[in-house]
Design a protein around this motif. Sequence first.
Motif, short mmCIF file in Angstrom:
data_model
loop_
_atom_site.label_atom_id
_atom_site.label_comp_id
_atom_site.label_asym_id
_atom_site.label_seq_id
_atom_site.Cartn_x
_atom_site.Cartn_y
_atom_site.Cartn_z
N VAL A 153 0.84 -1.21 0.00
CA VAL A 153 0.00 0.00 0.00
C VAL A 153 0.87 1.26 0.00
O VAL A 153 0.67 2.19 -0.79
N PHE A 154 1.87 1.29 0.87
CA PHE A 154 2.72 2.49 0.93
C PHE A 154 3.58 2.64 -0.31
O PHE A 154 3.83 3.76 -0.78
N MET A 212 1.38 4.18 -2.83
CA MET A 212 1.24 5.61 -2.62
C MET A 212 2.47 6.37 -3.10
O MET A 212 2.36 7.43 -3.73
N GLY A 241 2.32 6.40 -6.83
CA GLY A 241 1.27 7.33 -7.25
C GLY A 241 1.72 8.78 -7.15
O GLY A 241 1.52 9.58 -8.09
N PHE A 242 2.33 9.15 -6.02
CA PHE A 242 2.81 10.52 -5.87
C PHE A 242 3.96 10.82 -6.83
O PHE A 242 4.05 11.91 -7.40
N PHE A 299 -2.01 8.19 -9.57
CA PHE A 299 -2.67 7.15 -8.78
C PHE A 299 -3.41 6.15 -9.67
O PHE A 299 -3.57 4.99 -9.30
#
Length: 165
Positions: free
Chosen positions: A57-58, A61, A64-65, A78
């Motif tokens: 998950v991290f 992220m 995505g960023f 994302f």
Amino acid sequence: MEDNFGNYFNQTGKVAREYLETRLDLIKLQAAGKLSKALGLFFSITMAFLLFFFVIVFLGMVVGFWIGEMTSSFTIGFSCAAGLFVLLFLVILLFRKQLIQRPLAKLLIAELVDEITDRDAESDHIHAKRERSSARKEETVDDKPEDLGYVPDDEATENTMRDKP
């Protein structure tokens, strides 16, 4: 004579009852040991999967960023990260036997084989101990019966000796 038989059956009943209680306690302890081992394995695998989930998950992220900053649109960033998750899901779904089922089966089989090996080694150790003790008994005393399970009943012997004139 009747007292001797009554006493013998009474003692035999007590010994049998104690044996059954001890055997039941042993079965309970063995079941508790197996259950605790299985639960420990289950929770360790669950914790590993949770840790893996949070890492994914991290990392999603971060990706995505990162892509969002590169394209100046977090929506695109994302979306690409979500596409990577879908791709990862499909790979895991297609190769689940090789990636998940077989390694878990091998892990469970290894645990069971270790338990069986330990039990066999313990059993061999007990049998070797009995053989050593019986060898020592044969060397020191020749007038005892050869049956390893023979235990003299002192009270029965005393009672029969008193009955004789």
